[in-house]
Design a protein around this motif. Structure first.
Motif, PDB file in Angstrom:
ATOM      1  N   LYS A   9       8.071 -17.702 -14.105  1.00  0.00           N
ATOM      2  CA  LYS A   9       8.166 -19.008 -13.434  1.00  0.00           C
ATOM      3  C   LYS A   9       9.521 -19.640 -13.707  1.00  0.00           C
ATOM      4  CE  LYS A   9       3.251 -19.978 -13.867  1.00  0.00           C
ATOM      5  NZ  LYS A   9       2.260 -20.807 -14.577  1.00  0.00           N
ATOM      6  N   GLY A  10       9.943 -19.589 -14.971  1.00  0.00           N
ATOM      7  CA  GLY A  10      11.237 -20.162 -15.342  1.00  0.00           C
ATOM      8  C   GLY A  10      12.387 -19.484 -14.624  1.00  0.00           C
ATOM      9  N   LEU A  11      12.337 -18.161 -14.539  1.00  0.00           N
ATOM     10  CA  LEU A  11      13.400 -17.438 -13.838  1.00  0.00           C
ATOM     11  C   LEU A  11      13.469 -17.827 -12.369  1.00  0.00           C
ATOM     12  CD1 LEU A  11      13.383 -13.796 -15.214  1.00  0.00           C
ATOM     13  CD2 LEU A  11      15.155 -15.526 -15.425  1.00  0.00           C
ATOM     14  N   PHE A  12      12.313 -17.937 -11.736  1.00  0.00           N
ATOM     15  CA  PHE A  12      12.320 -18.332 -10.333  1.00  0.00           C
ATOM     16  C   PHE A  12      12.924 -19.726 -10.154  1.00  0.00           C
ATOM     17  CE2 PHE A  12       9.355 -14.836  -9.399  1.00  0.00           C
ATOM     18  CZ  PHE A  12       9.993 -14.328  -8.285  1.00  0.00           C
ATOM     19  N   VAL A  13      12.593 -20.639 -11.023  1.00  0.00           N
ATOM     20  CA  VAL A  13      13.169 -21.990 -10.933  1.00  0.00           C
ATOM     21  C   VAL A  13      14.678 -21.934 -11.135  1.00  0.00           C
ATOM     22  CG1 VAL A  13      13.270 -24.246 -12.049  1.00  0.00           C
ATOM     23  CG2 VAL A  13      11.056 -23.198 -11.564  1.00  0.00           C
ATOM     24  N   ILE A  14      15.119 -21.212 -12.155  1.00  0.00           N
ATOM     25  CA  ILE A  14      16.558 -21.100 -12.416  1.00  0.00           C
ATOM     26  C   ILE A  14      17.273 -20.507 -11.204  1.00  0.00           C
ATOM     27  CG2 ILE A  14      18.317 -19.896 -13.784  1.00  0.00           C
ATOM     28  CD1 ILE A  14      16.258 -19.997 -16.139  1.00  0.00           C
ATOM     29  N   PHE A  15      16.764 -19.394 -10.705  1.00  0.00           N
ATOM     30  CA  PHE A  15      17.423 -18.709  -9.596  1.00  0.00           C
ATOM     31  C   PHE A  15      17.353 -19.515  -8.308  1.00  0.00           C
ATOM     32  CE2 PHE A  15      16.641 -14.336 -11.731  1.00  0.00           C
ATOM     33  CZ  PHE A  15      17.763 -14.506 -12.518  1.00  0.00           C
ATOM     34  N   GLU A  16      16.199 -20.099  -8.001  1.00  0.00           N
ATOM     35  CA  GLU A  16      16.082 -20.905  -6.782  1.00  0.00           C
ATOM     36  C   GLU A  16      17.021 -22.101  -6.822  1.00  0.00           C
ATOM     37  OE1 GLU A  16      11.968 -21.968  -6.510  1.00  0.00           O
ATOM     38  OE2 GLU A  16      11.418 -20.095  -5.521  1.00  0.00           O
ATOM     39  N   HIS A  17      17.036 -22.781  -7.959  1.00  0.00           N
ATOM     40  CA  HIS A  17      17.885 -23.975  -8.048  1.00  0.00           C
ATOM     41  C   HIS A  17      19.365 -23.600  -8.005  1.00  0.00           C
ATOM     42  CE1 HIS A  17      18.354 -28.221  -8.563  1.00  0.00           C
ATOM     43  NE2 HIS A  17      19.118 -28.063  -9.628  1.00  0.00           N
ATOM     44  N   THR A  18      19.713 -22.507  -8.651  1.00  0.00           N
ATOM     45  CA  THR A  18      21.112 -22.055  -8.620  1.00  0.00           C
ATOM     46  C   THR A  18      21.530 -21.711  -7.191  1.00  0.00           C
ATOM     47  OG1 THR A  18      20.980 -21.215 -10.876  1.00  0.00           O
ATOM     48  CG2 THR A  18      22.733 -20.317  -9.484  1.00  0.00           C
ATOM     49  N   LEU A  19      20.717 -20.948  -6.493  1.00  0.00           N
ATOM     50  CA  LEU A  19      21.051 -20.589  -5.109  1.00  0.00           C
ATOM     51  C   LEU A  19      21.097 -21.819  -4.209  1.00  0.00           C
ATOM     52  CD1 LEU A  19      19.033 -17.272  -4.753  1.00  0.00           C
ATOM     53  CD2 LEU A  19      21.529 -17.528  -4.864  1.00  0.00           C
TER      54      LEU A  19
END
Length: 119
Positions: free
Chosen positions: A66-76
């Motif tokens: 979940k954390g990775l998805f948030v990090i990656f989504e927000h970064t993109l």
């Protein structure tokens, strides 16, 4: 300490973005894209995916994903808004030096990691 736990702690710390030294905090709060810190994050994700493959998931697996998805989504998302002409968000340390091909390269790396880490 189990290598997976150490790697997971790093990712969860990034996800929380409370520490002003984390990549995500600097990007979100300071509009600063630290390529070195992002590279470290990506390398840690690769290492964790490999460790999951060798030793299996931990109890933290769902929170880490979940954390990775948030990090990656927000970064993109922030990379995208950097290129939007009338948006208020701009990556302060790159301006026009940051190219769409850079974003494409990051997208490819993120996609590779998510394919490896989701077991």
């Amino acid at each position: 300490m189990d290598k997976r736990i150490k790697l997971e702690k790093y990712i969860l710390n990034e996800f929380q973005a409370k520490d002003s030294q984390t990549f995500l905090y600097q990007l979100h709060e300071n509009s600063y894209f630290d390529k070195e810190k992002f590279s470290i994050l990506l390398n840690i994700c690769h290492s964790l995916a490999k460790a999951y493959g060798e030793f299996g998931k931990t109890d933290n697996y769902n929170d880490v994903i979940k954390g990775l998805f948030v990090i990656f989504e927000h970064t993109l998302f922030l990379l995208f808004t950097h290129f939007v002409e009338h948006d208020f968000f701009t990556i302060s340390n790159y301006g026009k030096d940051f190219k769409a091909r850079d974003v494409s390269a990051y997208y490819s790396q993120i996609r590779e990691i998510t394919q490896k880490i989701i077991l």
